[in-house]
Design a protein around this motif. Structure first.
Motif, PDB file in Angstrom:
ATOM      1  N   SER A 146       0.829  -1.208   0.000  1.00 18.64           N
ATOM      2  CA  SER A 146       0.000   0.000   0.000  1.00 18.64           C
ATOM      3  C   SER A 146       0.863   1.257   0.000  1.00 18.64           C
ATOM      4  CB  SER A 146      -0.921   0.007   1.226  1.00 18.64           C
ATOM      5  OG  SER A 146      -1.824  -1.062   1.169  1.00 18.64           O
ATOM      6  N   GLN A 147       2.032   1.170   0.612  1.00 20.48           N
ATOM      7  CA  GLN A 147       2.953   2.302   0.635  1.00 20.48           C
ATOM      8  C   GLN A 147       3.648   2.506  -0.710  1.00 20.48           C
ATOM      9  OE1 GLN A 147       3.539   4.481   2.955  1.00 20.48           O
ATOM     10  NE2 GLN A 147       2.647   3.602   4.789  1.00 20.48           N
TER      11      GLN A 147
ATOM     12  N   LYS B   5      13.930   4.689  -5.383  1.00 15.41           N
ATOM     13  CA  LYS B   5      14.131   4.956  -6.812  1.00 15.41           C
ATOM     14  C   LYS B   5      12.985   5.779  -7.387  1.00 15.41           C
ATOM     15  CE  LYS B   5      15.254   2.552 -11.121  1.00 15.41           C
ATOM     16  NZ  LYS B   5      15.418   1.235 -11.780  1.00 15.41           N
ATOM     17  N   ASP B   6      11.798   5.586  -6.821  1.00 16.30           N
ATOM     18  CA  ASP B   6      10.599   6.304  -7.270  1.00 16.30           C
ATOM     19  C   ASP B   6      10.455   7.657  -6.573  1.00 16.30           C
ATOM     20  OD1 ASP B   6       8.219   6.554  -8.748  1.00 16.30           O
ATOM     21  OD2 ASP B   6       7.028   5.765  -7.091  1.00 16.30           O
ATOM     22  N   HIS B   7      11.478   8.063  -5.835  1.00 17.27           N
ATOM     23  CA  HIS B   7      11.482   9.336  -5.098  1.00 17.27           C
ATOM     24  C   HIS B   7      10.327   9.400  -4.098  1.00 17.27           C
ATOM     25  CE1 HIS B   7      14.580  10.574  -7.895  1.00 17.27           C
ATOM     26  NE2 HIS B   7      13.768  10.324  -8.902  1.00 17.27           N
ATOM     27  N   GLN B   8      10.142   8.289  -3.370  1.00 19.64           N
ATOM     28  CA  GLN B   8       9.115   8.209  -2.329  1.00 19.64           C
ATOM     29  C   GLN B   8       9.790   7.891  -0.987  1.00 19.64           C
ATOM     30  OE1 GLN B   8       5.767   8.764  -2.885  1.00 19.64           O
ATOM     31  NE2 GLN B   8       6.378   9.306  -4.960  1.00 19.64           N
ATOM     32  N   PRO B   9      10.546   8.864  -0.457  1.00 22.26           N
ATOM     33  CA  PRO B   9      11.305   8.600   0.779  1.00 22.26           C
ATOM     34  C   PRO B   9      10.422   8.269   1.975  1.00 22.26           C
ATOM     35  CG  PRO B   9      11.321  10.943   0.246  1.00 22.26           C
ATOM     36  CD  PRO B   9      10.730  10.248  -0.940  1.00 22.26           C
ATOM     37  N   LYS B  10       9.220   8.851   2.048  1.00 15.46           N
ATOM     38  CA  LYS B  10       8.328   8.576   3.178  1.00 15.46           C
ATOM     39  C   LYS B  10       7.869   7.121   3.163  1.00 15.46           C
ATOM     40  CE  LYS B  10       6.542  13.226   4.032  1.00 15.46           C
ATOM     41  NZ  LYS B  10       5.343  14.100   4.074  1.00 15.46           N
TER      42      LYS B  10
ATOM     43  N   ALA C   1       9.489   4.609   1.724  1.00 18.33           N
ATOM     44  CA  ALA C   1      10.658   3.787   2.032  1.00 18.33           C
ATOM     45  C   ALA C   1      10.921   3.773   3.540  1.00 18.33           C
ATOM     46  CB  ALA C   1      11.880   4.313   1.289  1.00 18.33           C
ATOM     47  N   GLU C   2      10.789   4.938   4.166  1.00 20.33           N
ATOM     48  CA  GLU C   2      11.035   5.033   5.610  1.00 20.33           C
ATOM     49  C   GLU C   2       9.956   4.305   6.402  1.00 20.33           C
ATOM     50  OE1 GLU C   2      12.836   5.508   9.032  1.00 20.33           O
ATOM     51  OE2 GLU C   2      13.719   5.927   7.074  1.00 20.33           O
ATOM     52  N   ALA C   3       8.715   4.335   5.903  1.00 14.84           N
ATOM     53  CA  ALA C   3       7.622   3.637   6.586  1.00 14.84           C
ATOM     54  C   ALA C   3       7.899   2.135   6.639  1.00 14.84           C
ATOM     55  CB  ALA C   3       6.300   3.912   5.871  1.00 14.84           C
ATOM     56  N   ILE C   4       8.378   1.581   5.533  1.00 13.90           N
ATOM     57  CA  ILE C   4       8.701   0.153   5.492  1.00 13.90           C
ATOM     58  C   ILE C   4       9.920  -0.131   6.367  1.00 13.90           C
ATOM     59  CG2 ILE C   4       9.435  -1.762   4.003  1.00 13.90           C
ATOM     60  CD1 ILE C   4       7.831  -0.363   1.740  1.00 13.90           C
ATOM     61  N   ARG C   5      10.909   0.757   6.286  1.00 16.84           N
ATOM     62  CA  ARG C   5      12.130   0.584   7.075  1.00 16.84           C
ATOM     63  C   ARG C   5      11.845   0.666   8.577  1.00 16.84           C
ATOM     64  NH1 ARG C   5      14.879   4.210   4.587  1.00 16.84           N
ATOM     65  NH2 ARG C   5      16.038   2.918   3.128  1.00 16.84           N
ATOM     66  N   SER C   6      10.820   1.407   8.970  1.00 14.14           N
ATOM     67  CA  SER C   6      10.516   1.591  10.394  1.00 14.14           C
ATOM     68  C   SER C   6       9.659   0.469  10.981  1.00 14.14           C
ATOM     69  CB  SER C   6       9.790   2.931  10.600  1.00 14.14           C
ATOM     70  OG  SER C   6       8.489   2.884  10.029  1.00 14.14           O
ATOM     71  N   MET C   7       9.205  -0.470  10.143  1.00  9.93           N
ATOM     72  CA  MET C   7       8.397  -1.582  10.641  1.00  9.93           C
ATOM     73  C   MET C   7       9.205  -2.405  11.645  1.00  9.93           C
ATOM     74  SD  MET C   7       6.582  -2.733   7.063  1.00  9.93           S
ATOM     75  CE  MET C   7       5.595  -4.058   7.782  1.00  9.93           C
ATOM     76  N   VAL C   8       8.574  -2.813  12.727  1.00  5.05           N
ATOM     77  CA  VAL C   8       9.261  -3.554  13.782  1.00  5.05           C
ATOM     78  C   VAL C   8       9.902  -4.822  13.226  1.00  5.05           C
ATOM     79  CG1 VAL C   8       8.966  -4.824  15.948  1.00  5.05           C
ATOM     80  CG2 VAL C   8       7.813  -2.628  15.621  1.00  5.05           C
ATOM     81  N   ILE C   9       9.168  -5.536  12.394  1.00  9.06           N
ATOM     82  CA  ILE C   9       9.696  -6.786  11.843  1.00  9.06           C
ATOM     83  C   ILE C   9      10.932  -6.541  10.977  1.00  9.06           C
ATOM     84  CG2 ILE C   9       8.121  -6.769   9.833  1.00  9.06           C
ATOM     85  CD1 ILE C   9       8.047  -9.854  10.099  1.00  9.06           C
ATOM     86  N   TYR C  10      10.938  -5.445  10.220  1.00 15.64           N
ATOM     87  CA  TYR C  10      12.105  -5.137   9.383  1.00 15.64           C
ATOM     88  C   TYR C  10      13.291  -4.726  10.245  1.00 15.64           C
ATOM     89  CZ  TYR C  10      15.098  -3.263   5.747  1.00 15.64           C
ATOM     90  OH  TYR C  10      16.176  -3.027   4.915  1.00 15.64           O
ATOM     91  N   ARG C  11      13.026  -3.906  11.261  1.00 16.51           N
ATOM     92  CA  ARG C  11      14.107  -3.470  12.147  1.00 16.51           C
ATOM     93  C   ARG C  11      14.716  -4.660  12.892  1.00 16.51           C
ATOM     94  NH1 ARG C  11      12.223  -0.137  16.141  1.00 16.51           N
ATOM     95  NH2 ARG C  11      10.064  -0.182  15.499  1.00 16.51           N
ATOM     96  N   TYR C  12      13.862  -5.599  13.297  1.00 17.02           N
ATOM     97  CA  TYR C  12      14.357  -6.793  13.987  1.00 17.02           C
ATOM     98  C   TYR C  12      15.230  -7.625  13.042  1.00 17.02           C
ATOM     99  CZ  TYR C  12      14.527 -11.237  16.412  1.00 17.02           C
ATOM    100  OH  TYR C  12      14.974 -12.383  17.022  1.00 17.02           O
ATOM    101  N   MET C  13      14.741  -7.856  11.828  1.00 13.96           N
ATOM    102  CA  MET C  13      15.494  -8.677  10.873  1.00 13.96           C
ATOM    103  C   MET C  13      16.781  -7.998  10.417  1.00 13.96           C
ATOM    104  SD  MET C  13      12.516 -10.326   8.503  1.00 13.96           S
ATOM    105  CE  MET C  13      11.467 -11.641   9.108  1.00 13.96           C
ATOM    106  N   SER C  14      16.833  -6.683  10.546  1.00 12.39           N
ATOM    107  CA  SER C  14      18.043  -5.937  10.168  1.00 12.39           C
ATOM    108  C   SER C  14      19.122  -6.010  11.241  1.00 12.39           C
ATOM    109  CB  SER C  14      17.706  -4.459   9.926  1.00 12.39           C
ATOM    110  OG  SER C  14      16.764  -4.320   8.905  1.00 12.39           O
TER     111      SER C  14
END
Length: 199
Positions: free
Chosen positions: A65-66, A132-137, A139-152
């Protein structure tokens, strides 16, 4: 690439996976209520698998959706993720027949590990596609997901793998408890805006 087609295909595959899981439930030959007790291990395994896929679908929906457009890399990453997800019914059925047996629990752990790697890779491809699509918000929304932060966090992941290996060696059934806790306390901790994307 048309995002809607990819989402529809993913939804269809996940629906089929859930259907296969419930079809593995064996109807007792006896009409006594106590006959269902033999299926309790599979019901436990099925409930965990259903929760697993339900939480994964919600997170997948949020990330897509993002995202405005789907690259070839995202498309193939999504296919790899669905491929690993398709093994959950097999792992669920086997664990359901041997809840405290090493073989089924190790296989479930391998499926969970491969699924996690595929999910992280898909998340990463979506972040890059949004950048790449110039959608930093987005990208940051996905990067801020708890599951992504944990896996990182390779330290936390390494600790989890070590704990899982020890559990599989000494008390295999506890592996399902670890998976359930991971789903509830990491996977199901959604971003605050996850239910407001279309308002």
């Amino acid at each position: 690439m048309n995002k809607t087609r990819v989402e529809a295909f993913t939804d269809a595959v996940l629906a089929i996976i859930l259907t296969i899981m419930i079809l593995e439930f064996k109807t007792p030959e006896s009409f006594e209520l106590s006959a269902i007790l033999d299926q309790i291990p599979y019901l436990i395994s099925y409930a965990i698998g259903y929760l697993f896929i339900g939480v994964a679908w919600y997170n997948h929906h949020y990330m897509f959706s993002q995202t405005r457009w789907i690259t070839q890399n995202v498309y193939w990453a999504n296919n790899i993720w669905m491929f690993t997800t398709s093994f959950i019914p097999v792992a669920t059925a086997w664990v359901g027949r041997g809840l405290n047996e090493q073989g089924p629990e190790i296989f479930y752990f391998i499926v969970f590990l491969l699924w996690s790697v595929a999910y992280f890779y898909l998340s990463n491809r979506l972040i890059r596609a949004n950048e790449k699509d110039h959608q930093p918000k987005a990208a940051e929304a996905i990067r801020s997901m708890v599951i992504y932060r944990y896996m990182s966090n390779w330290k936390l992941v390494s600790i989890q793998v070590i704990v899982s290996v020890l559990v599989l060696k000494f008390m295999p059934a506890l592996q399902m408890v670890i998976v359930t806790l991971m789903i509830i306390f990491i996977g199901a901790r959604f971003n605050a805006d996850s239910d407001k994307l279309f308002h």
